[in-house]
Design an enzyme around this catalytic site. Structure first.
Site, short mmCIF file in Angstrom:
data_model
loop_
_atom_site.label_atom_id
_atom_site.label_comp_id
_atom_site.label_asym_id
_atom_site.label_seq_id
_atom_site.Cartn_x
_atom_site.Cartn_y
_atom_site.Cartn_z
N SER A 214 -9.57 1.01 2.83
CA SER A 214 -8.76 2.08 1.77
C SER A 214 -7.72 1.73 1.14
CB SER A 214 -8.22 3.68 2.87
OG SER A 214 -6.77 2.95 3.78
N LYS B 48 0.96 -0.64 0.07
CA LYS B 48 0.24 0.39 0.38
C LYS B 48 0.89 1.16 -0.20
CE LYS B 48 -4.31 1.70 2.69
NZ LYS B 48 -4.90 1.49 3.83
N SER C 6 -9.92 -0.65 6.68
CA SER C 6 -9.37 -0.94 5.29
C SER C 6 -8.41 -1.68 5.13
CB SER C 6 -8.65 0.29 5.85
OG SER C 6 -9.26 1.56 5.66
#
Lengths: 500, 498
Positions: free
Chosen positions: B154, B79, B178
């Site tokens: 996310s 990420k 997330s």
């Protein structure tokens, strides 16, 4: 910035009508080897932005880790100031935007400080005043902005600004007093003496080099006035940039005179930050606290609470060095000096030096004599303080010892001190290299005495007639002949023996 | 077998046996990314050169018999919230466009030490604020099950990359769900470890007291392997726990729930939950019972306040954490034309650099922390947090783990909730309580919703530092269901079959 000249009321008149209330916030840079929340070193005066890392630059993703030594130092300070040490406390974020704040928040302490509710006794003319300590807390320093161009050196009007983050993250302790009441006309002096004694205390604790000129000790002074008899406290101002002991006293004095004038004219004192100007001794308006920023404090979520164990606190307490007040009392007794003599020693910055000289074997009176006499004169000539002289207390003690032993007279001793200060070596090395020892060869001395008598027959005759004071002339002659290396007392004895 | 279809565990075995090289594995995944990522948009930055260099290094070491880490040669999608030396880190934001961090996050370092190949940086909602990746400044990612739908967020980029076979493993962060929410809607496994079990050093902060890095995998064992490789105490993170890493890999291999006490959280069901999700969840609970677990119902009465509490605490911390993006030291700088002062440049940069959701949360948080409102908002939310922790404590006094659906609904269409923040926030309804309490939770696929045919996740929650229990339960479910289906669930994902 205010450009108008403030109206002032003469100090004595101001005090007649108003009771001043003062409070001090002192920031002390701790002398830890590394910063508050990272492993960067804290050397003063390093190349700008050379002592930085992702943490103290506040780079995205970086996290703080508490420096245990900084906590220990803060506890030491708290204990020395008779504070309670919290068994559990937290850091908090103080949020505001400024280019020298790497994260745009400062990690500080808010409603859960490490040390609370203590006191420091300070001695001013006329007695002792107990200054209450509200709190002692830890925080990180900001970077340093240099505003280039413009007239004021402040951000407004500058062409551009440079930021040095070496200072960012250096551990700071903030020491906040309770309001100091009823100091009256002494208020300015109380403020100065408090900072002086606090500085000495911190120095004795070995937690900071406490140099105001380098900014490792910084003071904000709060001042307000209450019309006498009204019982109502006035609005306070916070004066920043007070960077010397003398300035602390002047800043309080100026604010009393200024605020009195405002109140006399029927005006109201504005709650604001004011800047002190060293050159004029005046303060000018900074930002108004009435439009003050909301710092939006909240507990720092990147740090776990600090919970110093009782054992640790007691261990720190047990290891506290002797504090200045106790030491003062002890030394005064040991040295059998008057309060005035002690004060003179402290004002000359000679207390530690004399103590170390005595510890190295000199008598208190000799140590005091050399430091306040000859060495004070040398320091004065060199434009430095006593501690700035390049001579060790042990060397002074050795010179005093040589005098006591009769190996040096005062005249020679002064020469030895000169050579030591000039970097020629230790007293013994100087004595050896320069042949500065007293002439103790009786044969040589006797010859010199005979020569002096032969050269001054009229003086010799007067001495034989009983005018022993005249011997001084012959002593002088012998001293001159021996290059001032003779022991004058012995010379005098030899002359009187010969002419009796 | 096609290299991109293999699990991390299978790749580790094949690499160790010399059947395939790390370079071949890495190249295969890079080829897959080239083939599909224009449609998935899982990656913000594909690190082809550095990944191949890392792979060559692993191959060299293997040739010379040097010591290799547990994930040597296995690609991982990271990420874009983790700092990476030599690769950009944007957090899905314009304000960090072009920033190359000068240091590696602890987890980046641990991945490198483990021999994992960092194949690229994945898309995310800006600063991890969102549940769909639609808040990325660089455009949304797409769900490999249906490209018109969101992959969740996310950490949607990492979940989509794993689901689209662009990488066998992914790393994300979980602040309000997330990791688990995108894992659930993409049909992969995702874990939020115990808070403090995985280091936050080098994770660009959204909400410091909640942010928890964790793994994605296509299987429970793969997630466990990555979980173990990134976990453990980090002296650079004060909130990191100094305790042994729970035996997650062993638990994933055991996959045994017989005798375990499992509590169904009754408060995480009912209104607002998609019927097709609830029916699959009910089947999963029955399955666990059939595998020998003792299932009871448990009530956590304060969970209903978790969402509002979260939307005070997380924005409050974010408003402070994101203050540093001010154009002074790095990232975007707007308006510095010599006529404006620093304050104006800061304001113009933040205006131009932050997206709408980030601004919304900064304003919300600054308000909640402001003088006079603190007690009513931030202070009250922290009290709610304590009540939620007590709910968990009481529940874990009766059962070993809790279960619920991972999300109230399956993947929603791109655009559907983009203009409705409240609807978007509800996507994290089931996941937020574990974040507020700091304990561990996992999402494991438990089938396709009976109504829309999209993946449904089963959430398992365990007490802090009992992360191994998650893997024990999730692996048992996975084994039983895969047996029932005859193939992994993901093989039914048809979004890219055109």
């Amino acid at each position: 910035m205010t450009t108008t000249t403030d109206m002032l009321v003469p100090f004595a008149a101001a005090i007649e009508r108003y009771e001043p209330l003062i409070g001090l916030e002192t920031h002390v840079e701790l002398g830890t080897r590394t910063k508050m929340f990272c492993a960067c070193t804290t050397t003063f005066g390093a190349e700008p932005n050379s002592q930085v890392c992702p943490v103290c630059l506040g780079l995205p993703g970086s996290l703080p880790v508490v420096n245990r030594t900084a906590i220990e130092y803060a506890i030491r300070i708290g204990l020395a100031l008779n504070c309670s040490i919290a068994s559990w406390c937290r850091f908090a974020r103080k949020n505001y935007f400024y280019p020298d704040m790497p994260k745009n928040f400062q990690i500080s302490q808010y409603d859960e400080p490490l040390c609370t509710d203590g006191w420091l006794d300070v001695t001013v003319e006329g007695g002792t005043i107990r200054v209450g300590i509200e709190r002692v807390h830890l925080e990180e320093d900001t970077g340093k902005s240099l505003h280039m161009g413009g007239a004021t050196g402040r951000i407004h009007g500058a062409d551009y600004s440079l930021v040095d983050y070496n200072r960012a993250g250096i551990p700071l302790v903030e020491i906040v007093t309770k309001p100091i009441e009823a100091a009256g006309a002494n208020a300015p002096e109380v403020a100065r003496v408090y900072v002086t004694e606090l500085r000495d205390l911190l120095r004795s604790l070995r937690v900071s080099d406490v140099r105001m000129e380098e900014g490792s000790l910084r003071c904000d002074v709060n001042t307000s006035l209450s019309p006498r008899g009204s019982g109502v406290w006035g609005t306070r101002t916070e004066t920043k940039n007070v960077n010397s002991l003398r300035s602390v006293e002047r800043a309080v004095r100026f604010e009393i005179e200024r605020q009195a004038a405002v109140l006399d004219a029927g005006g109201r004192v504005i709650q604001e930050t004011r800047h002190f100007h060293e050159n004029t001794g005046t303060t000018t308006s900074g930002r108004s606290k009435e439009e003050a920023q909301d710092y939006r404090y909240f507990p720092e979520p990147d740090l776990v609470p600090v919970a110093p164990s009782r054992d640790w606190v007691e261990q720190i307490r047990a290891e506290l060095p002797e504090l200045p007040a106790a030491r003062w009392t002890r030394l005064q007794a040991e040295w059998a000096l008057s309060e005035a003599d002690m004060t003179a020693l402290r004002n000359a910055g000679a207390l530690d030096l004399v103590a170390e000289t005595v510890a190295a074997g000199a008598s208190p009176s000799d140590a005091r004599k050399w430091w306040l006499g000859e060495l004070a004169r040398r320091a004065n000539e060199a434009g430095t303080d006593l501690a700035g002289l390049s001579i060790e207390p042990a060397e002074v003690a050795r010179v005093a010892e040589l005098v006591v032993q009769g190996a040096l007279n005062d005249q020679l001793a002064r020469q030895v001190l000169d050579r030591v200060l000039a970097g020629e070596g230790t007293p013994d090395e100087v004595v050896a290299a320069r042949g500065l020892a007293v002439v103790s060869d009786e044969g040589a001395l006797t010859a010199a005495v005979e020569a002096a008598i032969a050269a001054n027959p009229d003086v010799a005759a007067r001495i034989r007639d009983g005018k022993v004071n005249a011997a001084g002339v012959l002593v002088g002659a012998v001293m001159k002949a021996t290059g001032r290396k003779a022991d004058a007392t012995r010379v005098r004895e030899l002359i009187l023996d010969r002419l009796s | 077998m096609e290299l991109t279809r293999m699990t991390a565990a299978e790749l580790i075995a094949a690499l160790a046996g010399g059947e395939v090289s790390a370079t071949e594995v890495t190249q295969a995944h890079l080829d897959r990314i080239t083939a599909v990522d224009d449609r998935v948009h899982a990656f913000l930055h594909v690190a082809a050169d550095s990944a191949l260099a890392q792979a060559a290094e692993v191959d060299d070491k293997r040739r010379t018999g040097a010591e290799l880490g547990p994930l040597a040669g296995v690609p991982v999608a990271v990420k874009d919230v983790f700092t990476t030396l030599g690769l950009p880190t944007t957090c899905g934001s314009r304000i960090l466009d072009g920033w190359h961090p000068p240091y590696d996050a602890t987890i980046t370092q641990r991945l490198k030490q483990a021999g994992a190949i960092i194949i690229g940086k994945t898309n995310m909602d800006e600063f991890a604020m969102g549940s769909s990746t639609e808040n990325s400044a660089f455009g949304p990612s797409h769900n490999p099950w249906d490209l018109a739908r969101v992959p969740g967020g996310s950490s949607g980029g990492s979940a989509a990359a794993v689901a689209a076979y662009e990488a066998p493993l992914g790393i994300g962060t979980d602040t309000g769900g997330s990791i688990r929410q995108p894992a659930a809607v993409c049909g992969v496994v995702g874990t939020k470890p115990t808070y403090g079990g995985s280091s936050r050093y080098g994770v660009v902060a959204f909400a410091s007291s909640l942010d928890t890095p964790g793994p994605f995998g296509r299987t429970v064992l793969d997630a466990a392997l990555l979980h173990e490789a990134i976990s453990g105490h980090d002296p650079m993170d004060s909130t990191s726990i100094d305790a042994p890493v729970p035996p997650v890999v062993a638990a994933a291999r055991e996959a045994d729930v017989s005798g375990m006490r499992i509590g169904v959280v009754t408060d995480l069901s009912g209104d607002g939950y998609q019927p097709g999700v609830l029916s699959r969840f009910a089947e999963a609970v029955e399955l666990l019972e059939s595998l020998g677990a003792k299932v009871t119902e448990v009530s956590c009465p304060h969970f209903k306040y978790a969402l509002p509490a979260y939307y005070l605490i997380a924005p409050s911390e974010a408003s402070s954490n994101l203050a540093r993006f001010d154009a002074m030291r790095y990232g975007l700088r707007v308006g510095d034309d010599g006529t404006r002062d620093a304050e104006e440049v800061m304001a113009l940069t933040r205006e131009a650099g932050f997206g709408a959701e980030v601004k919304r949360r900064i304003i919300l948080g600054a308000y909640a922390l402001s003088s006079g409102y603190y007690d009513a908002y931030y202070g009250k939310a922290q009290q709610v947090r304590t009540l939620i922790i007590r709910d968990f404590d009481a529940a874990f006094g009766q059962v070993d783990v809790l279960v619920s659906p991972s999300t109230p609904t399956t993947a929603f269409p791109i655009g559907e909730r983009a203009d409705n923040p409240m609807a978007m926030y509800l996507a994290d309804l089931c996941t937020i309580p574990s974040d507020l309490a700091g304990n561990a939770a996992i999402s494991v696929p438990c089938g396709l919703a009976t109504d829309d045919g999209l993946p449904v996740g089963l959430q398992v929650m365990a007490p802090a530092l009992a992360d191994d229990r998650l893997y024990r339960v999730a692996a048992a479910v996975e084994t039983a269901l895969t047996g029932r289906w005859g193939q992994p669930l993901l093989s039914q994902a048809k979004g890219l079959d055109r």
